[in-house]
Write a protein that holds these residues in place. Structure first.
Motif, mmCIF file in Angstrom:
data_model
loop_
_atom_site.group_PDB
_atom_site.id
_atom_site.type_symbol
_atom_site.label_atom_id
_atom_site.label_comp_id
_atom_site.label_asym_id
_atom_site.label_seq_id
_atom_site.Cartn_x
_atom_site.Cartn_y
_atom_site.Cartn_z
ATOM 1 N N CYS A 8 0.844 -1.207 0.000
ATOM 2 C CA CYS A 8 0.000 0.000 0.000
ATOM 3 C C CYS A 8 0.874 1.251 0.000
ATOM 4 O O CYS A 8 0.670 2.172 -0.798
ATOM 5 C CB CYS A 8 -0.908 0.024 1.225
ATOM 6 S SG CYS A 8 -2.176 -1.232 1.222
ATOM 7 N N TYR B 38 -5.121 9.482 -0.074
ATOM 8 C CA TYR B 38 -4.945 8.162 0.530
ATOM 9 C C TYR B 38 -6.033 7.926 1.575
ATOM 10 O O TYR B 38 -6.783 6.955 1.507
ATOM 11 C CB TYR B 38 -3.557 8.097 1.171
ATOM 12 C CG TYR B 38 -3.114 6.726 1.608
ATOM 13 C CD1 TYR B 38 -2.486 5.869 0.706
ATOM 14 C CD2 TYR B 38 -3.285 6.294 2.915
ATOM 15 C CE1 TYR B 38 -2.051 4.624 1.098
ATOM 16 C CE2 TYR B 38 -2.857 5.050 3.326
ATOM 17 C CZ TYR B 38 -2.233 4.211 2.411
ATOM 18 O OH TYR B 38 -1.794 2.980 2.805
ATOM 19 N N SER C 82 -9.613 5.719 1.546
ATOM 20 C CA SER C 82 -9.800 4.614 2.481
ATOM 21 C C SER C 82 -11.134 4.765 3.216
ATOM 22 O O SER C 82 -11.826 3.782 3.447
ATOM 23 C CB SER C 82 -8.609 4.504 3.444
ATOM 24 O OG SER C 82 -8.676 5.472 4.442
ATOM 25 N N VAL D 265 -3.903 -7.908 -3.283
ATOM 26 C CA VAL D 265 -3.240 -6.612 -3.099
ATOM 27 C C VAL D 265 -2.038 -6.499 -4.040
ATOM 28 O O VAL D 265 -1.819 -5.468 -4.673
ATOM 29 C CB VAL D 265 -2.801 -6.414 -1.630
ATOM 30 C CG1 VAL D 265 -1.924 -5.175 -1.473
ATOM 31 C CG2 VAL D 265 -4.012 -6.298 -0.733
ATOM 32 N N ALA E 295 -4.172 3.113 -3.537
ATOM 33 C CA ALA E 295 -3.393 2.606 -2.404
ATOM 34 C C ALA E 295 -4.189 2.726 -1.104
ATOM 35 O O ALA E 295 -4.227 1.787 -0.301
ATOM 36 C CB ALA E 295 -2.077 3.377 -2.300
ATOM 37 N N ASP F 10 -5.571 -0.144 1.544
ATOM 38 C CA ASP F 10 -5.234 -0.040 2.961
ATOM 39 C C ASP F 10 -6.464 -0.312 3.832
ATOM 40 O O ASP F 10 -6.407 -1.079 4.800
ATOM 41 C CB ASP F 10 -4.655 1.358 3.238
ATOM 42 C CG ASP F 10 -4.227 1.562 4.681
ATOM 43 O OD1 ASP F 10 -5.076 1.427 5.572
ATOM 44 O OD2 ASP F 10 -3.038 1.855 4.918
#
Ligand SMILES: Nc1ncnc2c1ncn2[C@@H]1O[C@H](COP(=O)(O)OP(=O)(O)OP(=O)(O)O)[C@@H](O)[C@H]1O
Ligand SMILES: [Mg+2]
Lengths: 640, 253
Positions: free
Chosen positions: A348, A374, A378, A473, A531, A535
């Motif tokens: 990640c 990021y 998420s 992933v 990414a 995560d």
């Protein structure tokens, strides 16, 4: 009539908030004034300004606690001590950086800020250390409509006095005239027998002392904490963008006014009180990009280039292929050796750093706000998967899209300004996202979105299984990595390189470079979002950590540590940073200190990063081997 | 519309105010199509600022600019370039960490309309190589096609600049001090190149080297203190008293 009165809050509350607003404004004004003075002469953004403000408060606290020295002497001693420390910092670390891109000064002082904050947190914890008001200023005046604490009145008046005195020195005295002359034309000033380097050093010390003075004055009001500096400095950056850095008066006025606006917002619309300064910044950028008091910006017509340290590095197709093969092989085998959850964290982070590097390494744009993409992604992914029952792929897509939209807004606003301003604006906008996340309901504040289900990939593969999840992933990471490589290699990437090398020339060839930068920015945001979305699924959690500015710092750290503008650098950087977070977690705030130290080392002597330095070393060895036996004709550049 | 104007570039009453300092004030400049036009004047006269204004890298405080009889006063600089007025810069106008061929390709690439295509392979642009190499040959750099521009001496970088500019097929080239930093041999080579370019294009250049100016230019405009002092062919200009006082007097003659 009475209806209008009903809308108004009770008067004491109103005046109370106005007072708090003015107090905050005092500190904004003093800090942005110091920043402006330092920027004027040194041309760097002093990221450590917040930490130096904190040190001022801390110094007062230590003086009182261990030496029994009270407020009034501290008001003098703390600025002198912290200012002297600033002088040392300038002499040892900043001076060698002046000939480099201004961004290095910002990165260095960022590292210094991390070190200081980390050290203080280690020693004094992150809870507040109370500092009493000086007895001579205790109590309050009854003004009839409200009680005015004497100390607060003193802070407002004293800081206004300090600001005006600074303004007077710079604009009206001979010393100020020298300063201004040195800013305009250092060579000429030197010719008149003035020691410009010493003046620069003392100016930096002076700006730092000003921050420390503000810190001492703030100690009785806010308590002394390790993070008091980083909390305020981001707002101050926004203030500086709004006011324009060129103007002393601008810094003072916008500091006080914005503090006041913040206070009033707390009365009328408390939800927005933490974000209002950033919103104003966005509006100012739209209508008056140079800032309210800023003069028209200088053109870049001189052929200024943003080329980063590694821009001369090139990889031959075989090298790219070898790196890729090694990467895939390592990735496939790794979970049999190392704990998969750790590996997923590395992946990640690595994807995040690669996405960031697309911007810094290939366009020369330093964003300090990538945490928003990021962390934002998420949150959205976690929410979509958990509350709306999205399938993992769709969940990731939702997160990525959200990051892209944020990226479009950020980019659209920030690309109006260049260099350090770009960095400050992205940082401020990301802080706005952070505060929105603190406030929004669906993010559940400190708890975050927990127990996010990983679900089944395409309804078939159970991602609850660690190995399945790992390979998923890894596949997404490879996709992202490949995309970035493709972007860099594409016709679009070619234009980006031209923009990085020499933006005015790219414009003169007919490229609207701002549009290219915007597209690159959005692409980088999308990939960072990818990414962040991963995560959330990996850790089954979306929390404030991911939107906090430290996450933006991580992206920068990983990239410059591994090597800006190199293919594999960000991955190496991610491995190290994630490793430190994982295995050194017991060290607590020492990790922050180490992060900061790495920044300092990288900026001072290691600007190519690990992979960059290794590549240069390798090339030297190869060149030697090739050229020694044969009598070499002209050595053919770095291309191969 | 009536007949075509003999002037490709017409600037009227151009002024630029830098926070109270008038770097350029009331400049009229007309560049005749197909000529080599020189803009000269002492340091700080405002020549580069005029370049920045007409190419729209700076917004004029006052005045009007017409290019091919089209008012371009409000256009963005990249748009001006796309209309065919392409400039170089006083300091450097090459992409140092690209090879010579890549430098030229950046210019050629614009016309392909694929410059935003981030999903395509770079190789799809290889079809431009032939044209790029022809341009490289035309400025005598064939031996350096794959060399990084950073590794070239100044004279050759100038040639790269000019080839890159020519790749855009411009009508009007603006060159800011093409001879600065060059040795005698390079000056000869670059002069020859400019003369060559001047056969097919209009050239406006700022230059301090007066023998180059005398040899190349059809018309000369002299600036001092942000204003136009005189305009005419070299023979006329060199006799002008004001010009001598402001410029030639200071050791250049
Ligand atoms: N962006 C700017 N902001 C403020 N002043 C400027 C700016 N650009 C140029 N100037 C000033 O305007 C004046 C004219 O500068 P310009 O660069 O146009 O001169 P020039 O004729 O090209 O000189 P040279 O021969 O040295 O290149 C100079 O005094 C310069 O300092
Ligand atoms: Mg000039």
């Amino acid at each position: 009539m009475s209806a209008i009165l009903d809308l108004l809050p009770p008067l004491p509350a109103l005046f109370g908030q106005i007072l708090i607003g003015l107090i905050n404004g005092s500190f904004y004004a003093m800090l942005s004034l110091g920043l402006a003075v330092i920027f004027g002469l040194l041309n760097i953004v002093n990221f450590a300004h917040g930490a130096q403000y904190m040190l001022g408060g801390l110094c007062a606290y230590i003086l009182l606690k261990y030496f029994g020295v009270g407020y009034w002497p501290a008001l003098l001693i703390a600025p002198v001590v912290v200012g002297a420390f600033g002088v040392l910092l300038e002499r040892l670390f900043l001076r060698p950086l002046y000939r480099l891109d201004h961004l290095y000064g910002m990165l260095l002082t960022f590292g210094v800020a991390l070190v200081m904050e980390g050290l203080v947190r280690n020693q004094y914890g992150s809870t507040g250390n109370p500092y009493p008001e000086p007895p001579s200023l205790a109590g309050a005046w009854n003004l009839g409509f409200m009680y005015l604490p004497v100390y607060r009145a003193w802070v407002i008046i004293a800081s206004l006095g300090v600001c005006l005195a600074t303004w007077y020195v710079i604009e009206r005295t001979r010393l100020g005239a020298y300063l201004r002359a040195a800013t305009e034309n250092p060579k000429l000033t030197r010719a008149f027998g003035i020691n410009v380097p010493r003046m620069v050093m003392l100016t930096y010390g002076g700006g730092v002392a000003l921050a420390a003075l503000a810190g001492v004055m703030a100690a009785p009001i806010y308590q002394v904490t390790a993070q008091m500096g980083s909390e305020i400095i981001i707002v101050v950056f926004a203030v500086v963008v709004i006011g324009g850095m060129g103007s002393i008066i601008g810094a003072i006025v916008s500091g006080f006014v914005l503090g006041l606006v913040e206070g009033l917002t707390k009365v009328f619309y408390p939800e927005a009180s933490t974000t209002v300064v950033f919103i104003i910044m966005a509006i100012v950028l739209l209508v008056r990009p140079a800032g309210l008091f800023g003069a028209a910006t200088r053109t870049t017509a001189a052929g200024e280039s943003h080329a980063t340290a590694a821009s001369g590095l090139r990889l031959s197709p075989p090298t790219v292929r070898n790196v890729t093969i090694a990467l895939i092989a390592t990735g496939v085998l790794a979970p049999w050796v190392v704990y998969p959850v750790f590996l997923m964290k590395v992946l990640c982070f690595a994807l995040f750093a690669c996405a960031f590097n697309l911007l810094l390494g290939y366009v020369g744009l330093l964003s300090f706000g990538h945490a928003a993409f990021y962390g934002g992604a998420s949150y959205i992914t976690a929410h979509a998967v958990k509350m709306w029952g999205f399938d993992p792929l769709l969940g990731i897509l939702a997160g990525v899209l959200a990051a892209g939209i944020l990226g479009l807004v950020f980019g659209w606003l920030a690309i109006r300004r260049q260099g350090i301003y770009f960095a400050m604006i992205t940082l401020a906008l990301a802080q706005m996202v952070y505060f929105s996340a603190v406030q929004a309901e669906f993010t559940h504040n400190d708890e975050g979105i927990q127990a996010v289900p990983r679900g089944h990939l395409l309804g078939l593969v159970d991602l609850g299984n660690a190995l399945n999840m790992y390979y998923f992933v890894f596949a997404v990471f490879l996709l992202g990595f490949w995309l970035i490589h493709r972007i860099i290699d594409s016709p679009f990437g070619g234009v980006l390189k031209a923009v990085r090398e020499n933006e005015p020339r790219a414009i003169s060839l007919g490229y609207d470079t701002d549009h290219y930068k915007l597209v690159a920015f959005v692409l980088s945001a999308l990939l960072s979002g990818m990414a962040g979305a991963l995560d959330a699924l990996v850790f089954q959690l979306a929390s404030l950590t991911n939107v906090h500015w430290t996450m933006s710092g991580h992206a920068i750290l990983m990239t410059i540590l591994g090597g800006v503008g190199t293919l594999a650098g960000p991955i190496v950087g991610a491995l190290i940073v994630a490793g430190m977070e994982n295995y050194l977690a017991t060290l607590g705030a020492w990790v922050t200190v180490i992060d900061g130290a790495i920044f300092i080392v990288c900026v001072m002597m290691f600007r190519r990063g690990i992979v960059g330095e290794a590549a240069v070393l390798l090339r030297k060895v190869r060149l030697k081997r090739k050229t020694e036996p044969v009598l070499a004709p002209s050595t053919k550049g770095a291309t191969s | 519309m009536g007949r075509v104007s003999p002037f490709i570039l017409e600037a009227e009453g151009l002024s630029k105010d830098f926070g109270g300092f008038l770097a350029v004030s009331g400049v009229d400049l007309r560049v005749r199509r197909g000529t080599i036009h020189a803009l000269i004047g002492p340091n700080g006269a405002g020549k580069t600022t005029v370049f920045n204004l007409v190419t729209k890298f700076l917004q004029p405080t006052k005045g009007r600019i017409a290019y091919n009889q089209r008012d371009i006063t409000q256009l963005r600089p990249a748009m001006v370039a796309r209309l065919g007025m392409v400039r170089s810069f006083q300091i450097s106008a090459v992409f140092l960490h690209l090879t010579v061929r890549e430098n030229i390709r950046v210019a050629l690439q614009r016309r392909t309309g694929t410059s935003f295509h981030f999903w395509r392979r770079g190789r799809t642009l290889d079809s431009l190589n032939e044209r790029a190499d022809a341009l490289i040959a035309s400025v005598g750099l064939s031996d350096f096609t794959h060399e990084l521009a950073a590794n070239l001496p100044y004279g050759r970088r100038r040639a790269v600049e000019i080839a890159t500019t020519l790749a855009l097929e411009p009508e009007l080239l603006l060159l800011d001090e093409p001879m600065s930093g060059l040795g005698r041999e390079d000056i000869g080579r670059v002069s020859e190149l400019i003369r060559e370019v001047g056969r097919g294009h209009t050239v406006l250049m700022v230059e301090h080297n007066l023998s180059v100016v005398a040899a190349l230019s059809d018309t000369i405009t002299v600036m001092a203190h942000g204003q136009v002092l005189a305009e005419g062919p070299y023979a006329e200009i060199s006799k002008n008293r004001d010009v001598r006082a402001a410029y030639l007097g200071s050791g250049h003659a």
